[in-house]
Enzyme design. Structure first.
Site, PDB file in Angstrom:
ATOM      1  CG  ASN A  10     -32.484 -25.324 -59.781  1.00  0.00           C
ATOM      2  OD1 ASN A  10     -32.903 -26.395 -59.334  1.00  0.00           O
ATOM      3  ND2 ASN A  10     -32.453 -24.214 -59.076  1.00  0.00           N
ATOM      4  CE  LYS A  12     -35.544 -22.333 -59.705  1.00  0.00           C
ATOM      5  NZ  LYS A  12     -35.982 -20.936 -59.629  1.00  0.00           N
ATOM      6  CG  HIS A  96     -31.272 -21.331 -55.950  1.00  0.00           C
ATOM      7  ND1 HIS A  96     -32.428 -20.626 -55.731  1.00  0.00           N
ATOM      8  CD2 HIS A  96     -31.127 -21.402 -57.299  1.00  0.00           C
ATOM      9  CE1 HIS A  96     -32.958 -20.302 -56.902  1.00  0.00           C
ATOM     10  NE2 HIS A  96     -32.190 -20.752 -57.861  1.00  0.00           N
ATOM     11  CD  GLU A  98     -36.013 -20.831 -55.907  1.00  0.00           C
ATOM     12  OE1 GLU A  98     -36.460 -20.311 -56.941  1.00  0.00           O
ATOM     13  OE2 GLU A  98     -35.653 -22.020 -55.848  1.00  0.00           O
ATOM     14  CD  GLU A 166     -29.607 -18.673 -60.176  1.00  0.00           C
ATOM     15  OE1 GLU A 166     -30.191 -19.140 -61.153  1.00  0.00           O
ATOM     16  OE2 GLU A 166     -29.778 -19.092 -59.025  1.00  0.00           O
ATOM     17  N   GLY A 172     -37.567 -16.414 -62.160  1.00  0.00           N
ATOM     18  CA  GLY A 172     -38.970 -16.815 -62.283  1.00  0.00           C
ATOM     19  C   GLY A 172     -39.947 -15.671 -62.450  1.00  0.00           C
ATOM     20  CB  SER A 212     -36.236 -14.863 -66.500  1.00  0.00           C
ATOM     21  OG  SER A 212     -37.054 -14.849 -65.340  1.00  0.00           O
TER      22      SER A 212
END
Length: 254
Positions: A10, A12, A96, A98, A166, A172, A212
């Site tokens: 991904n 992003k 996702h 985010e 996730e 991250g 990560s």
């Protein structure tokens, strides 16, 4: 037949034409296991999808990072599943964290999106995962079960769904769920699918880990029996993504 290892990258909201060409060049030159061992999908931003699709090696595929919940129309800034299909983009990432957290996409909205994308012939990487507060409160399984339930309520055929667990606190941040933590949640998710969808779906659906993932930790994670691959963020923009793809060999040799 076992579940084929799956590695998604991904990208992003990153990249310029020059950077994208460099990443694709690195991927094209990488030595990785064959397609019968690992399925590789990379997900650049919308504007780079045609460029990446046209220049990427044929054994790797591309995914969009999102698509609209229904047919296109007066939805400024959105991209429909039909458009992706028209561009022969086979995969899409939906739900996702985010988008769930920043753009307030609800479990039900994500479930509707997954169902619509599937109805248009796309394959879906459906993302679920808990926040740090939820994990510390002991509600991890409650949260991911609710997220999965909202997808299961709208989806009857799971053949083209990859479930990506996730943990939000590991995305991250450099913090990684330990192999035991990842395995625990993946195992519980598989039990949930067995009880609430079907034993066949539980046995065949790939549940991949994201948060990560790096070349340094991927082998230990890949060795877990219910970890069927990875959705890689930052490391997918680096040459080490090739090393992460190679961790599929662990499953082949298991």
């Amino acid at each position: 037949m076992g579940r084929k290892f799956f590695v998604g990258g991904n990208w992003k909201c990153n990249g310029t034409i020059e950077e994208v060409n460099k990443i694709v060049s690195t991927l094209n030159g990488g030595e990785v296991p064959s397609q019968d061992v690992v399925e590789v999908v990379v997900s650049p931003p919308f504007v780079f999808l045609p460029l990446v699709k046209s220049s990427l090696r044929p054994d790797f595929h591309v995914a969009a990072q999102n698509c609209w919940v229904n047919k296109g129309g007066a939805f400024t800034g959105e991209v429909s599943a039909e458009m992706l299909d028209n561009l022969s983009i086979p995969w899409v990432i939906i739900g996702h964290s985010e988008r769930r957290l920043i753009l307030k996409e609800s479990n039900e909205f994500v479930g509707d999106k997954v169902a619509y994308a599937l109805s248009q012939g796309l394959k879906v990487i459906a993302c679920i995962g808990e926040t740090l507060e939820q994990r510390e409160a002991g509600s991890t399984m409650e949260v991911v079960a609710a997220q999965t339930k909202a997808i299961a309520a709208k989806v009857s055929n799971w053949t083209d769904v990859v479930l990506a667990y996730e943990p939000v606190w590991a995305i991250g941040t450099g913090k990684v769920a330990t192999p035991a933590q990842a395995q625990e949640v993946h195992s519980e998710l598989r039990k949930w699918l067995q009880a609430n969808v079907s034993p066949d779906v539980a046995a065949s659906t790939r549940i991949i880990y994201g948060g990560s993932v790096t070349a340094a930790n991927c082998k230990e994670l890949a060795a877990q029996p219910d970890v069927d691959g990875f959705l890689v963020g930052g490391a997918s923009l680096k040459p080490e993504f090739i090393d992460i793809i190679k961790s599929a060999e662990i499953k082949k040799n298991a």
